[in-house]
Write an enzyme that holds these catalytic residues in place. Structure first.
Site, mmCIF file in Angstrom:
data_model
loop_
_atom_site.group_PDB
_atom_site.id
_atom_site.type_symbol
_atom_site.label_atom_id
_atom_site.label_comp_id
_atom_site.label_asym_id
_atom_site.label_seq_id
_atom_site.Cartn_x
_atom_site.Cartn_y
_atom_site.Cartn_z
ATOM 1 N N ASP A 53 0.850 -1.181 0.000
ATOM 2 C CA ASP A 53 0.000 0.000 0.000
ATOM 3 C C ASP A 53 0.890 1.237 0.000
ATOM 4 O O ASP A 53 1.742 1.403 0.872
ATOM 5 C CB ASP A 53 -0.884 -0.022 1.250
ATOM 6 C CG ASP A 53 -1.903 1.100 1.269
ATOM 7 O OD1 ASP A 53 -1.814 1.998 0.411
ATOM 8 O OD2 ASP A 53 -2.783 1.067 2.131
ATOM 9 N N ARG A 106 4.767 1.966 10.028
ATOM 10 C CA ARG A 106 4.743 3.165 9.187
ATOM 11 C C ARG A 106 5.673 4.201 9.809
ATOM 12 O O ARG A 106 5.255 5.053 10.611
ATOM 13 C CB ARG A 106 3.321 3.715 9.061
ATOM 14 C CG ARG A 106 2.367 2.744 8.357
ATOM 15 C CD ARG A 106 0.972 3.324 8.233
ATOM 16 N NE ARG A 106 0.045 2.362 7.638
ATOM 17 C CZ ARG A 106 -1.276 2.556 7.535
ATOM 18 N NH1 ARG A 106 -1.807 3.681 7.989
ATOM 19 N NH2 ARG A 106 -2.047 1.640 6.989
ATOM 20 N N GLN A 121 -4.673 -3.450 12.586
ATOM 21 C CA GLN A 121 -6.039 -3.279 12.104
ATOM 22 C C GLN A 121 -6.576 -4.589 11.542
ATOM 23 O O GLN A 121 -5.829 -5.506 11.234
ATOM 24 C CB GLN A 121 -6.122 -2.182 11.039
ATOM 25 C CG GLN A 121 -5.374 -2.476 9.754
ATOM 26 C CD GLN A 121 -5.435 -1.303 8.776
ATOM 27 O OE1 GLN A 121 -5.564 -0.142 9.155
ATOM 28 N NE2 GLN A 121 -5.340 -1.602 7.497
ATOM 29 N N ASP A 233 -14.198 7.614 4.930
ATOM 30 C CA ASP A 233 -13.724 7.338 6.287
ATOM 31 C C ASP A 233 -14.911 7.297 7.249
ATOM 32 O O ASP A 233 -15.835 8.112 7.147
ATOM 33 C CB ASP A 233 -12.754 8.426 6.764
ATOM 34 C CG ASP A 233 -11.442 8.415 5.989
ATOM 35 O OD1 ASP A 233 -11.106 7.371 5.400
ATOM 36 O OD2 ASP A 233 -10.758 9.462 5.977
ATOM 37 N N GLU A 246 -10.921 8.971 13.376
ATOM 38 C CA GLU A 246 -11.132 8.066 12.247
ATOM 39 C C GLU A 246 -10.943 6.628 12.713
ATOM 40 O O GLU A 246 -9.882 6.261 13.193
ATOM 41 C CB GLU A 246 -10.152 8.377 11.111
ATOM 42 C CG GLU A 246 -10.283 7.426 9.929
ATOM 43 C CD GLU A 246 -9.108 7.515 8.979
ATOM 44 O OE1 GLU A 246 -8.666 6.460 8.484
ATOM 45 O OE2 GLU A 246 -8.609 8.648 8.748
ATOM 46 N N SER A 249 -10.866 3.434 7.270
ATOM 47 C CA SER A 249 -10.767 3.926 5.900
ATOM 48 C C SER A 249 -11.179 2.773 4.996
ATOM 49 O O SER A 249 -10.647 1.671 5.124
ATOM 50 C CB SER A 249 -9.339 4.368 5.589
ATOM 51 O OG SER A 249 -9.193 4.676 4.214
#
Length: 332
Positions: A53, A106, A121, A233, A246, A249
């Site tokens: 991604d 990340r 997630q 979102d 949030e 997504s």
């Protein structure tokens, strides 16, 4: 905004127990509601496949080499593209799907109360038909997911009735990013999210990635997995921080036409040489809807914590840890 005395008083040990209960309930309900099968997922992929991604297009994935074999690999940033290959290769049928317990790193994240370099997630994906690529079907899926959030809140609040409060409204509010910009033209995108979530409490903000009338997108989104017209979102109002949070997504994924259109808009047509993109253009992959649902953020929201550091073990700058202690947070 709540003050410190109103924040959940679960101890660290109690918080760990609550996290396990919360995740177990949500995972089971999500799988049952969306007809998903749990699968094993890769922690790293070869970069030349195009399966990783690219997020907003500027984040650099963590990479390393298998020195004995001369193979370069990247740690996944999400499984948005890998899942479409898996659905085809594993023999899933329309309206069947899969999900994985996804972990990622990340390193380019700016660390704050809701961002960590460690991402956990539920990455899910479901096969649909081409005729399902509509606003109506997207809204149906969002409403199904929202019902999982509602049942999860009922469950965890029943376990801790004197600690946690009801926060979710009876339904989620749908709004496009363009309509939100029109409503609050003088606010930044994040300020707009805060404003609409204070009013509606639960919002699906649709149309992330494409340029709005102002000339800029509401937020960045990679051009080669979500259809920028059919994504969005899921945002909740977090009363502990008096701001939007949030939780997911997601969206209907690109088809052949939207992939080419969005790659051109993003000046990223060089990706068409990668395996994933070739397969999509050739019509070799199923049409799908999917997304990611943040595990730590769910725990932060439902357990009424101020910071993701209270529900996730990670690495934080010393300055952040000092500020967290001053706020009375118990960082894991």
């Amino acid at each position: 905004m709540r003050n410190n005395s109103e924040v959940t008083n679960l101890s660290i040990k109690e918080t760990q127990i609550a996290i396990k209960s919360l995740k177990d309930f949500f995972e089971r309900d999500l799988a049952n509601t969306l007809n998903l099968t749990r699968v094993s997922a890769p922690l790293f992929v070869r970069p030349e496949t195009g399966l990783n991604d690219n997020l907003s297009g500027v984040e650099k994935a963590v990479s390393f080499s298998l020195r004995k074999y001369g193979i370069d690999v990247e740690i996944v940033q999400s499984l948005a593209k890998w899942k479409r290959f898996a659905l085809k290769n594993y023999g899933f049928d329309p309206y069947e799907g899969l999900y994985a317990d996804m972990n990622a790193i990340r390193p380019d994240e700016e660390l704050d109360a809701i961002h960590s370099i460690y991402v956990d997630q539920w990455d899910w994906e479901k096969i649909i038909r081409k005729e399902d690529r509509t606003d109506a079907y997207l809204h149906f899926i969002v409403s199904e997911i929202y019902s999982v959030f509602q049942r999860t809140e009922t469950y965890i609040n029943s376990v801790y009735p004197y600690v946690l409060s009801k926060k979710l409204p009876s339904s989620i509010y749908f709004m496009t990013a363009q309509a939100l910009e029109d409503r609050y033209p003088d606010l930044t995108p994040k300020e707009r999210e805060n404003a609409i979530c204070r009013e509606k409490k639960a919002v699906f903000l649709q149309g992330i990635g494409k340029d709005l009338n102002s000339g800029a997108p509401h937020d960045g989104r990679s051009p080669d997995y979500d259809d920028w017209d059919l994504n969005g979102d899921i945002l909740f109002y977090n009363p502990v921080t008096d701001s939007a949070l949030e939780l997911s997504s997601m969206g209907i994924r690109v088809d052949e036409e939207s992939l080419l259109r969005q790659l051109k808009a993003a000046d990223a047509e060089d990706r068409l040489e990668m395996d994933y993109h070739k397969a999509l253009v050739d019509g070799a992959l199923p049409y799908t809807v999917g997304g990611g649902i943040g595990q730590s953020r769910i725990c932060m929201f439902f357990l009424e914590k101020r910071s993701i550091a209270e529900v996730q073990a990670s690495v934080w700058p010393d300055s952040y840890l000092m500020e967290a202690r001053l706020r009375g947070e118990e960082v894991l």
